[in-house]
Design an enzyme around this catalytic site. Structure first.
Site, PDB file in Angstrom:
ATOM      1  N   VAL A   1      73.014  92.283  23.929  1.00 47.53           N
ATOM      2  CA  VAL A   1      72.773  90.909  23.486  1.00 47.53           C
ATOM      3  C   VAL A   1      72.628  90.869  21.967  1.00 47.53           C
ATOM      4  O   VAL A   1      72.130  89.891  21.415  1.00 47.53           O
ATOM      5  CB  VAL A   1      71.513  90.302  24.154  1.00 47.53           C
ATOM      6  CG1 VAL A   1      71.755  90.059  25.640  1.00 47.53           C
ATOM      7  CG2 VAL A   1      70.287  91.177  23.909  1.00 47.53           C
TER       8      VAL A   1
ATOM      9  N   ARG B   1      75.126  92.182  18.784  1.00 53.48           N
ATOM     10  CA  ARG B   1      76.394  91.693  18.260  1.00 53.48           C
ATOM     11  C   ARG B   1      77.506  92.555  18.850  1.00 53.48           C
ATOM     12  O   ARG B   1      77.283  93.739  19.139  1.00 53.48           O
ATOM     13  CB  ARG B   1      76.415  91.814  16.726  1.00 53.48           C
ATOM     14  CG  ARG B   1      75.616  90.759  15.999  1.00 53.48           C
ATOM     15  CD  ARG B   1      76.321  89.403  16.010  1.00 53.48           C
ATOM     16  NE  ARG B   1      75.626  88.377  15.242  1.00 53.48           N
ATOM     17  CZ  ARG B   1      74.797  87.473  15.764  1.00 53.48           C
ATOM     18  NH1 ARG B   1      74.533  87.484  17.056  1.00 53.48           N
ATOM     19  NH2 ARG B   1      74.245  86.543  14.996  1.00 53.48           N
TER      20      ARG B   1
ATOM     21  N   ASP C   1      77.026  90.086  26.453  1.00 53.23           N
ATOM     22  CA  ASP C   1      76.955  88.654  26.130  1.00 53.23           C
ATOM     23  C   ASP C   1      77.579  88.390  24.765  1.00 53.23           C
ATOM     24  O   ASP C   1      77.727  87.233  24.370  1.00 53.23           O
ATOM     25  CB  ASP C   1      75.494  88.196  26.150  1.00 53.23           C
ATOM     26  CG  ASP C   1      75.353  86.685  26.041  1.00 53.23           C
ATOM     27  OD1 ASP C   1      75.979  85.979  26.862  1.00 53.23           O
ATOM     28  OD2 ASP C   1      74.634  86.205  25.133  1.00 53.23           O
TER      29      ASP C   1
ATOM     30  N   GLU D   1      84.911  86.526  19.201  1.00 51.95           N
ATOM     31  CA  GLU D   1      84.395  85.420  20.020  1.00 51.95           C
ATOM     32  C   GLU D   1      85.027  84.114  19.574  1.00 51.95           C
ATOM     33  O   GLU D   1      85.150  83.890  18.373  1.00 51.95           O
ATOM     34  CB  GLU D   1      82.870  85.323  19.878  1.00 51.95           C
ATOM     35  CG  GLU D   1      82.138  86.510  20.454  1.00 51.95           C
ATOM     36  CD  GLU D   1      80.611  86.387  20.317  1.00 51.95           C
ATOM     37  OE1 GLU D   1      80.110  85.314  19.918  1.00 51.95           O
ATOM     38  OE2 GLU D   1      79.928  87.370  20.594  1.00 51.95           O
TER      39      GLU D   1
ATOM     40  N   HIS E   1      78.190  84.572  25.084  1.00 49.78           N
ATOM     41  CA  HIS E   1      77.196  84.475  23.986  1.00 49.78           C
ATOM     42  C   HIS E   1      76.253  83.291  24.202  1.00 49.78           C
ATOM     43  O   HIS E   1      76.249  82.329  23.414  1.00 49.78           O
ATOM     44  CB  HIS E   1      77.900  84.352  22.623  1.00 49.78           C
ATOM     45  CG  HIS E   1      77.004  84.750  21.475  1.00 49.78           C
ATOM     46  ND1 HIS E   1      77.460  85.332  20.324  1.00 49.78           N
ATOM     47  CD2 HIS E   1      75.653  84.656  21.336  1.00 49.78           C
ATOM     48  CE1 HIS E   1      76.442  85.575  19.504  1.00 49.78           C
ATOM     49  NE2 HIS E   1      75.347  85.173  20.104  1.00 49.78           N
TER      50      HIS E   1
ATOM     51  N   SER F   1      72.888  84.011  25.728  1.00 44.48           N
ATOM     52  CA  SER F   1      71.623  84.545  26.252  1.00 44.48           C
ATOM     53  C   SER F   1      70.412  83.796  25.720  1.00 44.48           C
ATOM     54  O   SER F   1      69.398  83.681  26.397  1.00 44.48           O
ATOM     55  CB  SER F   1      71.505  86.036  25.927  1.00 44.48           C
ATOM     56  OG  SER F   1      71.325  86.237  24.543  1.00 44.48           O
TER      57      SER F   1
END
Lengths: 340, 340
Positions: free
Chosen positions: B244, B246, B270, B275, B294, B296
């Protein structure tokens, strides 16, 4: 059929445990090495049980999903002194009136499943709060779709069932910052962990405040069908319902209707009226319903834990000491005072 | 473009926040009502930012997924005094050397995401322990297949990241009975919650004992790529990895290889190097890999929390008081002593 060295006068232990239970509950025979030479162990399945019960001193219900005991329980005369079931619930055994009315002592597996089931429920609650199934469904579709999720801390849970499983669930949810109210058969105040424990009679007044409703009660005449249309109608549209008790706690068609009509937000069932759930059941694909195959308490090593617990109690029985986990056959569960 | 009553002499607050961020991070503008009349608010997107920065006193990086600051940061001369990012990570901002070398103060959203991310990680850990994805995949196939699951209590987790997010994760896992070791930049002993905090330099010696490895570190030069083939090679075959932090903490191809070869048991990501994760990425269907977009830390109300936190800091800035959550631009995160 004997598996241990037989000596004259050793008690007969009948083990109901057919390998290959559908759905995979307890496929292996229990490890009873510790009893070697101290019991004549006879294995029974549903067909042979009736012939063995009149000669058995002790019955170990290893295949706890079987209905065979009710069918095979002998009439008045020679009966096992003691029946132990490798499960927390005793509803199947107590569905046999002759066993309830007999002097036979029933014990259960109280204690083995508490922490595993509490973890399982906490996991389901978090999975629902964070919509993991939605994420993994999007993953299957290779779709990146950010969503906002629910913060668990500060939400409110009602846990129905104030025995060790319900308490472990409540304790675990509280550790995650959830406000927990426990519901038991009767009202008690001053509980060191939960303060007031509510009587199930007032459940209806508690439901409107709940973000989470968890059923971990024993199945008895007074708890069967307690989650029906009237109960779901009192819940918030955002409420989520989790059942790790018994399938018969829930009126399944009422739950389906509550989900389909968005009366409540979601549910997770680990137990069903009919197990294994038939592949044709409509429950498999109700929107918002998570299905798992009655496994909430079954962590790696559970069979050894269950066998060890039975052997511990056997030691007491053989020594003429009081058994632990003795079920109150009228209440339908092990009362708190009998905790080991 | 002004959204508030403009008075002569009020400071200029530039907000980088294009609505409709791909993947849905922060589509709405922040609620800055509290600053009405106290700042001239100018909204910028990636294209207009360069023109606005030389006249801005303060920059609020609301669209924290944007790379625009690095591209638009002005040369020597008039620059914002203060940049606040609505994220915990500051790696994107610090990828701009002129910003790092300037006198501009950077603050971040430290604190907003701690509890949500801790809940998310605990949920992932429980979901992996209890194989929820397996159950729901079987549900799709209408198959009842009982399995044994892992008991979480008593397992061992390494949490990399000793800031407030890593600490909240550690605290939450400990509440579930997990033994937790925290890893930070430098070794410290006598931590009131975690005892010894290990230096990241010894991570390799800690990994072989872990059932769970969780990355919640800031992305810096020394943490980038820290989860590579060598790290996965030191983990147990039963270990599960959760990221969680990067995406760039992980050498993604090494993680894929570790999963495909069963070097480790499973992983949940996540965050990703790229991204939103492109639909053609091989990561979507690696066996044993759970993907989420992404999210969380993003619980309902997070945008309001982020805006409120910025306004609180703006009050301090306007009053000439020290800001909270000031990033150490050399370290790459907010050191503990600066906690609010």
């Amino acid at each position: 059929m004997s598996e241990t060295t037989v000596r004259a006068g050793v008690p007969v232990l009948c083990v109901l445990g057919s390998p290959g239970v559908p759905g995979g509950g307890l496929p292996n025979r229990p490890n009873l090495e510790r009893l070697s030479g101290r019991a004549r162990v006879e294995y029974a399945d549903g067909d042979s049980l009736a012939a063995l019960l009149p000669v058995a001193d002790v019955l170990l219900v290893w295949d706890f999903a079987s209905d065979a005991v009710r069918r095979a329980w002998p009439g008045p005369g020679r009966r096992p002194e003691w029946v132990h079931t490798a499960s927390a619930g005793v509803d199947r055994l107590l569905s046999c009136p002759e066993l309830v009315d007999s002097k036979t002592v029933i014990t259960n597996a109280r204690g083995v499943f508490d922490q595993p089931i509490a973890e399982y429920v906490a996991g389901l609650v978090l999975a629902l709060a964070k919509d993991f199934r939605g994420s993994w469904e999007l993953q299957r579709q290779r779709r990146w779709q950010h969503r906002e999720t629910m913060r668990l801390a500060g939400t409110h849970a009602i846990v129905v069932g104030s025995g060790p499983i319900g308490r472990a669930i409540g304790r675990t949810l509280m550790a995650l910052g959830v406000e927990v109210e426990l519901v038991g058969r009767t009202e008690r105040s001053g509980d060191p962990e939960f303060g007031r424990i509510h009587a199930s009679g007032v459940l209806g007044t508690l439901l409107p405040s709940a973000d989470w409703v968890v059923c971990a009660a024993p199945l008895t005449e007074s708890t069967a069908g307690m989650f029906d249309a009237a109960a779901f109608a009192r819940m918030k549209p955002t409420a989520r319902f989790v059942n790790v008790g018994r399938g018969a706690h829930v009126v399944q068609e009422d739950l389906v209707e509550a989900l389909v009509s968005h009366r409540i937000a979601a549910a997770a069932l680990d137990v069903f009226a009919d197990e294994p759930l038939p592949s044709g059941s409509p429950l498999w694909d109700v929107p918002g319903l998570l299905v798992s195959p009655h496994m909430s308490g079954d962590t790696v090593g559970w069979r050894d834990d269950l066998a060890r617990q039975f052997c511990d109690n056997f030691d007491r029985w053989a020594a003429g000491e009081p058994l632990f986990n003795v079920v109150d056959k009228q209440l339908g569960y092990v009362p708190d005072r009998s905790a080991p």
